[in-house]
Design an enzyme around this catalytic site. Structure first.
Site, mmCIF file in Angstrom:
data_model
loop_
_atom_site.group_PDB
_atom_site.id
_atom_site.type_symbol
_atom_site.label_atom_id
_atom_site.label_comp_id
_atom_site.label_asym_id
_atom_site.label_seq_id
_atom_site.Cartn_x
_atom_site.Cartn_y
_atom_site.Cartn_z
ATOM 1 N N HIS A 116 -10.814 -14.231 -27.118
ATOM 2 C CA HIS A 116 -9.980 -15.367 -27.516
ATOM 3 C C HIS A 116 -10.600 -16.191 -28.628
ATOM 4 C CE1 HIS A 116 -7.757 -14.484 -23.826
ATOM 5 N NE2 HIS A 116 -6.775 -15.170 -24.373
ATOM 6 N N GLY A 117 -11.900 -16.138 -28.770
ATOM 7 C CA GLY A 117 -12.511 -16.911 -29.844
ATOM 8 C C GLY A 117 -14.013 -16.797 -29.829
#
Lengths: 321, 486
Positions: free
Chosen positions: B326-327
């Site tokens: 996600h990041g």
């Protein structure tokens, strides 16, 4: 597909009926509308020549006509309400009560110059016009579409909440928390004691100063230009000024020059106070636009002393013409 | 280009649909797919044309490797096929790693080093996973040889190019190969447009209403401010709704757009906040990513077939990597780790035959708490928010509320306004409360839009269409989709 089209149409009709005729926000928009009408009523009652202060809430909180009026010897109305009120709406309403010889002082907040068209069109005045002031809306065709679509989900919920609160005998706490308006339209009673709760926030607040290009090209500036031209053509003397703010966060010189240039380009005056309307953070109530009451009075006295000669010159010019 | 931008709704979409069906009528399905690929390239280039060659290169290289793997695997040459699969997956992960994680790695290995400042190409996380699936399915013989054009459309298809759903090749490639793909179907157009509009309403009317509430609280935490109990909880509850309506709204729009073009996408959200337990949550939240992580990471790692310890390790590894996907930040890893722990605990209690009391509520609470590191800018901000939620900074309530219910003064300090609640106005508290009640009522009591009856969908359109138009054309600013950053 027909079912979908019917549902979309029904949605539009329902929206129009609800927000155009049924729902309202008596506590927020109703309060603002009442404030606007009270100031306009005083302006209409005191005749001309008069001094009018026009700005957002910086006008009402940091300037005091009650103090200025006896010093300049001219009846005064404080027309400052809130930055969110569209300048086009504000000017349209005040143009109706301004007469040749009147003086308008505009200590506009920096945000007013750079406020976008989209934000202006979605301000609370859009809802106020649609529900309560369609006569003014009729004179502002550029606002018609925005006024018809100014209501989002939060507007729906707030309409229901505010109506329920009013129906339930809700006691509006704003006067107890922030003060009230006096007969001149000034905000009064915003004492340092009431403002104590906001001092921690004020201590760390970092005001933003828009670059000069944004001041020059801002939609708000376009509206101010229009008003200044109208004032010049109708014998109303407009004088620009700087808004109040923190002494440790002065308006950059190039930005101040851009603000002054707006007024100079339209033949209006401009009044700079020696302190450039800057005060220590402890002088403020809850935002850099809001001096607390004692400093509001001090600022107004300093302003009135310097406004007086300008007003006398203005009166002289008006007599000559 | 954003699905929620007027240029997309009034310009790109009608032109794309008209061109697609016209090309299909005049030149057949192949012409329509060429049109679709070109339209998708324009859609992608609208954001930043510099990355179109990257996308094109990635598609071409993966197609070539996939074809080679398919031939080798089909010819019984398993080892060479595996070698090419390894090369292909490593190249994809390397590309993703460079763009997404180089700065995180640099910052972790050499704190204080100047960041590389690499711009993350839009959608790279999604189109990389799509193509890894293609390579793996090629090696396992789970896809047919569709040809280059359907493959290009499978990867670049604009409805899912930049934020999913992550679809398996065998779900989509046969649809692009169907001879009647570009013949307009009134039912698909109508149902697709309805789902698209409902998704648009979720994003513009609901998600964007909760965004300011969440932003105020989390931004305050990021700046080291002290949030009281109500401020912290309202911000987290608002964010939980924002991310659900934002991402499920995006997914609905993607499903609706694909449906209009006669392509069926799988469901991506199925009322996840109504989940019975955390395992059920992951079968309802971002379903296509969960599927990908299960089928292409958890099961290849050994899944649950190698004993409890190994299973726990596999689960944690899958969730930690899912978080990292996600990041590039340790907060995302923490989020993934929390969900890993939740799943491990859930499986342990299930094996022990224990039943968690208040399963639904406990699951919801656990999910909401895990959103804190997911949204917070830093670990410090995460802790600040959790401190507020735990009541360690005290409880404050607006004076107007305590005035109305004086007994609350026993537990709460009266304040003029809650500084970090919405617009910090006198009426912000009832406004935020009403918004949260509405939002949580929708997610906890109603089925998702795909389970709606025709009548319910029509009623939802009646309720939301005008607000959608208002937000689309008159909102002062357009908020991008949250998942674009991933």
């Amino acid at each position: 597909m027909r079912r979908l089209a019917a549902a979309c149409l029904a949605s539009q009709v329902l929206y129009g009926v609800l927000f155009g005729a049924v729902l309202d926000r008596p506590l927020s928009h109703g309060f603002l509308a009442q404030q606007i009408e009270a100031r306009l009523a005083r302006a209409g009652a005191i005749g001309s020549p008069k001094l009018v202060i026009l700005a957002g809430s910086n006008g009402a909180y940091s300037h005091r006509c009650e103090t200025i009026e006896p010093i300049v010897g001219l009846p005064c109305v404080n027309g400052g309400i809130a930055v969110g009120i569209g300048l086009d709406y504000l000017f349209a309403r005040w143009q109706a009560v301004l007469r040749p010889g009147d003086v308008v002082y505009l200590p506009m907040e920096e945000a007013q110059y750079v406020r976008s068209r989209a934000l202006t069109e979605m301000g609370p005045d859009a809802a106020i016009m649609l529900r309560h002031d369609r006569a003014t809306l009729a004179t502002l065709p550029q606002r018609w579409a925005g006024a018809c679509f100014a209501f989002d989900l939060r507007a729906l919920l707030m309409s229901l909440i505010e109506r329920a609160l009013v129906a339930g005998g809700f006691h509006d706490p704003r006067a107890a928390v922030t003060g009230r308006s006096n007969d001149w339209g000034d905000h009064v009673g915003h004492t340092p004691a009431l403002g104590a709760a906001s001092q921690a926030v004020l201590a760390t607040m970092a005001p933003e100063h828009p670059p000069p290009a944004q001041i020059r090209d801002g939609y708000g500036t376009t509206l101010i230009n229009g008003f200044l031209r109208w004032a010049g053509a109708h014998g109303v003397h407009a004088i620009g000024g700087l808004p109040t703010g923190f002494a440790d966060s002065p308006i950059p010189e190039d930005e101040a020059a851009a603000i002054r240039a707006v007024y100079a380009a339209n033949g209006a005056g401009f009044l700079d106070l020696p302190n450039r309307s800057r005060y220590p953070r402890s002088a403020f109530f809850d935002t850099p636009d809001h001096l607390s009451e004692l400093w509001q009075i001090a600022h107004s006295e300093a302003l009135a002393v310097r406004l007086k000669p300008a007003l006398e010159r203005s009166a002289e010019t008006a007599r000559t013409e | 280009m954003l699905f929620n931008a007027p240029i997309f709704v009034l310009g790109f979409l009608p032109v794309c649909l008209a061109g697609y069906f016209l090309a299909g009528k005049l030149g057949g399905g192949r012409s329509a797919l060429i049109w679709l690929a070109c339209a998708s390239a324009v859609f992608y280039a609208w954001w930043d044309p510099r990355f179109v060659p990257l996308l094109a290169g990635s598609v071409a290289a993966n197609y070539a490797i996939g074809q080679r793997i398919l031939r080798l695997a089909g010819g019984g040459q398993v080892r060479p096929a595996r070698r090419w699969l390894t090369v292909g997956v490593a190249a994809n992960l390397g590309l993703l790693g460079w763009f997404k994680y180089a700065d995180l790695l640099l910052g972790s290995l050499a704190p204080g080093a100047t960041p590389l400042g690499i711009v993350l190409p839009l959608g790279i996380s999604f189109f990389t996973f799509q193509q890894i699936m293609f390579l793996v399915d090629s090696a396992q013989g789970e896809r047919a040889d569709a040809g280059l054009l359907p493959y290009v459309c499978f990867v670049t298809f604009f409805p899912h190019l930049i934020a999913g759903p992550i679809v398996r090749p065998r779900e989509i490639l046969p649809q692009f190969m169907a001879p009647r793909i570009a013949i307009p179907h009134a039912d698909n157009l109508s149902a697709g447009l309805t789902i698209f509009l409902l998704g648009l309403a979720k994003k513009l009317v609901l998600a964007d209403s909760f965004a300011p509430l969440a932003d105020v609280g989390f931004n305050a935490a990021a700046h080291g401010e002290t949030l009281t109990l109500i401020e912290a909880w309202y911000a987290v509850l608002a964010y939980a709704l924002q991310i659900y309506f934002d991402f499920s709204g995006y997914s609905d729009m993607a499903i609706g757009l694909a449906r209009m073009l006669n392509v069926r996408f799988p469901l991506n959200f199925d009322s996840p906040y109504q989940a019975r337990d955390i395992s059920d949550f992951w079968q309802r939240w971002h379903i296509t990513l969960s599927r990908f992580l299960r089928d292409y990471l958890y099961i290849p790692l050994g899944g649950s077939r190698c004993g409890t310890m190994r299973r726990t390790g596999n689960l944690m590894a899958t969730m930690l990597l899912g978080g990292l996907w996600h990041g590039a930040g340790w907060c995302f890893v923490l989020w993934g780790g929390l969900h890993g722990v939740y799943l491990v605990v859930h499986h342990a209690t299930r094996r022990a035959g224990l039943r968690m009391p208040g399963g639904r509520a406990l699951t919801l609470l656990a999910v909401i708490v895990a959103w804190v590191p997911f949204r917070a800018a830093t670990m410090d901000a995460t802790l600040a928010m959790l401190r507020g939620m735990a009541g360690l900074n005290g409880v404050a309530l607006p004076q107007m509320i305590i005035g109305a219910i004086p007994s609350l003064a026993a537990i709460a300090t009266p304040v003029p306004v809650l500084r970090f609640l919405g617009d910090a106005r006198t009426l912000s508290f009832p406004e935020a409360s009403a918004l949260l009640v509405l939002g949580w009522g929708i997610v906890l009591l109603l089925p998702n839009v795909h389970a709606f009856s025709e009548r319910a969908r029509s009623l939802a359109i009646v309720g939301g269409f005008a607000f959608t138009l208002q937000a689309l054309f008159f909102a002062p600013k357009v908020a991008p989709f949250l998942y674009f950053q991933f």
